[in-house]
Write a protein that holds these residues in place. Structure first.
Motif, PDB file in Angstrom:
ATOM      1  N   GLY A 133       0.768  -1.229   0.018  1.00 57.70           N
ATOM      2  CA  GLY A 133      -0.036   0.003  -0.011  1.00 57.70           C
ATOM      3  C   GLY A 133       0.886   1.268  -0.029  1.00 57.70           C
ATOM      4  O   GLY A 133       2.090   1.344  -0.229  1.00 57.70           O
ATOM      5  N   PRO A 134       0.273   2.307   0.289  1.00 57.14           N
ATOM      6  CA  PRO A 134       0.903   3.681   0.283  1.00 57.14           C
ATOM      7  C   PRO A 134       2.331   3.578   1.234  1.00 57.14           C
ATOM      8  O   PRO A 134       2.066   3.111   2.432  1.00 57.14           O
ATOM      9  N   GLY A 135       3.209   4.169   0.855  1.00 56.54           N
ATOM     10  CA  GLY A 135       4.548   4.243   1.727  1.00 56.54           C
ATOM     11  C   GLY A 135       5.206   2.843   1.832  1.00 56.54           C
ATOM     12  O   GLY A 135       5.917   2.728   2.627  1.00 56.54           O
ATOM     13  N   GLY A 136       4.676   1.791   1.102  1.00 52.30           N
ATOM     14  CA  GLY A 136       5.269   0.524   1.126  1.00 52.30           C
ATOM     15  C   GLY A 136       4.819  -0.287   2.193  1.00 52.30           C
ATOM     16  O   GLY A 136       5.188  -1.498   2.471  1.00 52.30           O
ATOM     17  N   ARG A 137       3.680   0.053   2.836  1.00 49.09           N
ATOM     18  CA  ARG A 137       3.099  -0.684   3.948  1.00 49.09           C
ATOM     19  C   ARG A 137       2.460  -1.889   3.460  1.00 49.09           C
ATOM     20  O   ARG A 137       1.614  -1.707   2.480  1.00 49.09           O
ATOM     21  N   LYS A 138       2.457  -3.001   4.047  1.00 52.86           N
ATOM     22  CA  LYS A 138       1.992  -4.313   3.684  1.00 52.86           C
ATOM     23  C   LYS A 138       0.399  -4.391   4.325  1.00 52.86           C
ATOM     24  O   LYS A 138       0.189  -4.285   5.395  1.00 52.86           O
ATOM     25  N   PHE A 139      -0.363  -4.940   3.357  1.00 56.87           N
ATOM     26  CA  PHE A 139      -1.811  -4.888   3.996  1.00 56.87           C
ATOM     27  C   PHE A 139      -2.039  -6.322   3.259  1.00 56.87           C
ATOM     28  O   PHE A 139      -1.634  -6.864   2.272  1.00 56.87           O
ATOM     29  N   LEU A 140      -2.970  -6.845   4.106  1.00 59.58           N
ATOM     30  CA  LEU A 140      -3.320  -8.381   4.127  1.00 59.58           C
ATOM     31  C   LEU A 140      -4.730  -8.576   3.210  1.00 59.58           C
ATOM     32  O   LEU A 140      -5.564  -7.752   3.565  1.00 59.58           O
ATOM     33  N   LYS A 141      -4.725  -9.360   2.213  1.00 57.64           N
ATOM     34  CA  LYS A 141      -5.819  -9.304   1.517  1.00 57.64           C
ATOM     35  C   LYS A 141      -6.106 -11.097   1.383  1.00 57.64           C
ATOM     36  O   LYS A 141      -5.098 -11.659   1.382  1.00 57.64           O
ATOM     37  N   ILE A 142      -7.534 -11.156   1.767  1.00 57.23           N
ATOM     38  CA  ILE A 142      -7.971 -12.705   1.773  1.00 57.23           C
ATOM     39  C   ILE A 142      -8.753 -12.784   0.398  1.00 57.23           C
ATOM     40  O   ILE A 142      -9.401 -12.130  -0.031  1.00 57.23           O
ATOM     41  N   THR A 143      -8.159 -13.943  -0.310  1.00 58.93           N
ATOM     42  CA  THR A 143      -8.638 -14.339  -1.599  1.00 58.93           C
ATOM     43  C   THR A 143      -9.494 -15.252  -1.625  1.00 58.93           C
ATOM     44  O   THR A 143     -10.259 -15.716  -2.536  1.00 58.93           O
ATOM     45  N   ASP A 144      -9.271 -16.440  -0.578  1.00 60.59           N
ATOM     46  CA  ASP A 144     -10.424 -17.532  -0.546  1.00 60.59           C
ATOM     47  C   ASP A 144     -10.397 -18.360   0.788  1.00 60.59           C
ATOM     48  O   ASP A 144      -9.571 -17.848   1.552  1.00 60.59           O
ATOM     49  N   ARG A 145     -11.247 -19.133   0.965  1.00 55.26           N
ATOM     50  CA  ARG A 145     -11.344 -20.168   2.066  1.00 55.26           C
ATOM     51  C   ARG A 145     -10.642 -21.526   1.376  1.00 55.26           C
ATOM     52  O   ARG A 145     -10.858 -21.912   0.177  1.00 55.26           O
ATOM     53  N   PRO A 160     -13.360 -19.805  -6.053  1.00 54.43           N
ATOM     54  CA  PRO A 160     -14.693 -19.021  -6.249  1.00 54.43           C
ATOM     55  C   PRO A 160     -14.706 -17.564  -5.817  1.00 54.43           C
ATOM     56  O   PRO A 160     -15.483 -16.991  -6.402  1.00 54.43           O
ATOM     57  N   ALA A 161     -14.096 -17.383  -4.761  1.00 52.57           N
ATOM     58  CA  ALA A 161     -14.503 -16.017  -4.172  1.00 52.57           C
ATOM     59  C   ALA A 161     -14.231 -14.748  -4.903  1.00 52.57           C
ATOM     60  O   ALA A 161     -14.995 -14.003  -5.043  1.00 52.57           O
ATOM     61  N   PRO A 162     -13.145 -14.684  -5.551  1.00 49.46           N
ATOM     62  CA  PRO A 162     -12.648 -13.570  -6.556  1.00 49.46           C
ATOM     63  C   PRO A 162     -13.521 -13.285  -7.502  1.00 49.46           C
ATOM     64  O   PRO A 162     -14.135 -12.376  -7.957  1.00 49.46           O
ATOM     65  N   LEU A 163     -13.936 -14.357  -8.231  1.00 49.63           N
ATOM     66  CA  LEU A 163     -15.134 -14.647  -9.187  1.00 49.63           C
ATOM     67  C   LEU A 163     -16.389 -13.952  -8.736  1.00 49.63           C
ATOM     68  O   LEU A 163     -17.112 -13.491  -9.290  1.00 49.63           O
ATOM     69  N   GLU A 164     -16.866 -14.573  -7.646  1.00 53.48           N
ATOM     70  CA  GLU A 164     -18.254 -14.027  -7.004  1.00 53.48           C
ATOM     71  C   GLU A 164     -18.189 -12.594  -6.467  1.00 53.48           C
ATOM     72  O   GLU A 164     -19.248 -12.150  -6.743  1.00 53.48           O
ATOM     73  N   ALA A 165     -16.930 -12.421  -5.993  1.00 55.40           N
ATOM     74  CA  ALA A 165     -16.879 -10.881  -5.464  1.00 55.40           C
ATOM     75  C   ALA A 165     -17.165 -10.026  -7.020  1.00 55.40           C
ATOM     76  O   ALA A 165     -17.461  -8.961  -6.862  1.00 55.40           O
ATOM     77  N   ALA A 166     -16.560 -10.251  -7.855  1.00 51.48           N
ATOM     78  CA  ALA A 166     -16.613  -9.513  -9.142  1.00 51.48           C
ATOM     79  C   ALA A 166     -17.889  -9.271  -9.811  1.00 51.48           C
ATOM     80  O   ALA A 166     -18.420  -8.339 -10.114  1.00 51.48           O
ATOM     81  N   LEU A 167     -18.592 -10.576  -9.612  1.00 49.87           N
ATOM     82  CA  LEU A 167     -19.986 -10.799 -10.144  1.00 49.87           C
ATOM     83  C   LEU A 167     -20.769  -9.557  -9.427  1.00 49.87           C
ATOM     84  O   LEU A 167     -21.599  -8.865  -9.673  1.00 49.87           O
ATOM     85  N   LYS A 168     -20.933  -9.928  -7.885  1.00 50.66           N
ATOM     86  CA  LYS A 168     -21.728  -9.171  -6.869  1.00 50.66           C
ATOM     87  C   LYS A 168     -21.358  -7.656  -6.824  1.00 50.66           C
ATOM     88  O   LYS A 168     -22.162  -6.943  -6.385  1.00 50.66           O
ATOM     89  N   GLU A 169     -20.396  -7.265  -7.379  1.00 45.91           N
ATOM     90  CA  GLU A 169     -19.961  -5.655  -7.350  1.00 45.91           C
ATOM     91  C   GLU A 169     -20.672  -4.927  -8.473  1.00 45.91           C
ATOM     92  O   GLU A 169     -20.767  -3.861  -8.426  1.00 45.91           O
ATOM     93  N   HIS A 170     -21.376  -5.888  -9.466  1.00 42.97           N
ATOM     94  CA  HIS A 170     -22.055  -5.225 -10.560  1.00 42.97           C
ATOM     95  C   HIS A 170     -23.602  -4.741 -10.040  1.00 42.97           C
ATOM     96  O   HIS A 170     -24.108  -5.856  -9.326  1.00 42.97           O
ATOM     97  N   PHE A 171     -24.191  -3.772 -10.592  1.00 42.89           N
ATOM     98  CA  PHE A 171     -25.403  -3.511 -10.111  1.00 42.89           C
ATOM     99  C   PHE A 171     -26.500  -4.441 -10.511  1.00 42.89           C
ATOM    100  O   PHE A 171     -27.597  -4.284 -10.140  1.00 42.89           O
ATOM    101  N   LEU A 172     -26.199  -5.227 -11.724  1.00 44.28           N
ATOM    102  CA  LEU A 172     -27.206  -6.165 -12.104  1.00 44.28           C
ATOM    103  C   LEU A 172     -27.283  -7.656 -11.169  1.00 44.28           C
ATOM    104  O   LEU A 172     -28.082  -8.726 -11.480  1.00 44.28           O
ATOM    105  N   VAL A 173     -26.384  -7.769 -10.377  1.00 42.55           N
ATOM    106  CA  VAL A 173     -26.216  -8.961  -9.579  1.00 42.55           C
ATOM    107  C   VAL A 173     -26.351  -8.731  -8.093  1.00 42.55           C
ATOM    108  O   VAL A 173     -25.801  -7.864  -7.543  1.00 42.55           O
TER     109      VAL A 173
END
Length: 287
Positions: A133-145, A160-173
């Protein structure tokens, strides 16, 4: 004007919203942040009190799509595996807050406590990656179970989680679940957002009747195909959604008719229940 009404609806004094349990769509956080209502995600579990990581309110203390920097006194190791993408690993946590063990369940405790170089680590079962992240700070990202990773009949692992997240971000889903374990390719069950779809139909001069009828229209099917084409472009070929089914229903944490719910109380997908309930629709996508 609209944002001021949001703040007023929340009492007018809200300083921030803290969210956890499951991923908050980036689109939602970005909208609330723009409204002057900061949303911050944290990550933890009962076995690792009080938490593992947390997005801060301070400048450069949060990065959308991550669960923040680690708390003071917490260490995290990412244990790689051939099942995960490069840079990912199961999250192992070490801190004074790690549990002693499950009460009178030594076998269950042994499943999640690892001793590495004499140090005691908790295997969380979550898959994660580091994001700078900003200033080289490390952030943890959860990608799946870890337990939710799919393995196709071709031997390819799919998160599956990244695909599902991408779908649910859309206003049609409204809701979505990716399918593909021990199957030839990846598919998806999609529950459209009735409000979003109605709005799209109005803009395109399509008369609205009822959701079940709208989902059968070729124009509507094509619109969701276009959405998948755009999402698939961001994923490896074996991860891409090849077919989908639009469902006229809503997955809930409790059912009025007493049948088994599709969601947990914290709104996570009950994948086994959904696979069983929609077996016929899933089988049709593989014919």
């Amino acid at each position: 004007m609209v944002f001021s009404k949001w703040r007023q609806a929340l009492g007018g004094q809200v300083k921030a919203i803290i969210t956890g349990a499951s991923a908050c769509p980036v689109r939602v956080m970005r909208t609330f942040n723009a409204a002057g209502i900061p949303v911050r995600e944290g990550y933890g579990m009962t076995e690792a009190a009080p938490a593992i990581s947390f997005s801060r309110m301070e400048p450069e203390g949060a990065l959308l799509g991550t669960v923040g920097p680690l708390l003071d006194g917490v260490e995290v190791m990412l244990e790689p595996s051939s099942e995960f993408s490069p840079g990912e690993g199961e999250i192992l946590a070490k801190s004074p807050g790690i549990m002693m063990g499950y009460y009178k369940q030594p076998d269950k405790t042994a499943e999640v406590i690892r001793y590495i170089n004499g140090e005691r680590w908790l295997a969380t079962g979550d898959v994660g990656a580091w994001v700078e992240g900003p200033g080289g700070r490390k952030f943890l990202k959860i990608t799946d179970r870890k337990k939710e990773l799919l393995k196709t009949s071709q031997g390819k692992y799919v998160a599956p989680a990244p695909l599902e997240a991408a779908l649910k971000e859309h206003f049609l889903v409204e809701q979505a679940m990716v399918v593909g374990d021990d199957l030839r390719y990846v598919t998806a069950l999609i529950i459209p957002s009735q409000e979003g779809l109605r709005s799209w139909c109005e803009r395109h001069g399509i008369a609205w009747t009822e959701l079940s009828e709208m989902l059968r229209l070729p124009e509507v099917q094509r619109r969701y195909e276009m959405l998948l084409e755009r999402i698939n472009a961001h994923f490896a070929r074996h991860e891409q959604i090849k077919r989908f089914t639009l469902l006229d229903c809503l997955w809930e944490p409790a059912k009025a008719d007493g049948t088994e719910a599709e969601l947990t109380p914290t709104l996570k997908l009950k994948r086994r229940v959904i696979l069983e309930k929609f077996r016929r629709e899933i089988e049709a996508m593989y014919r």
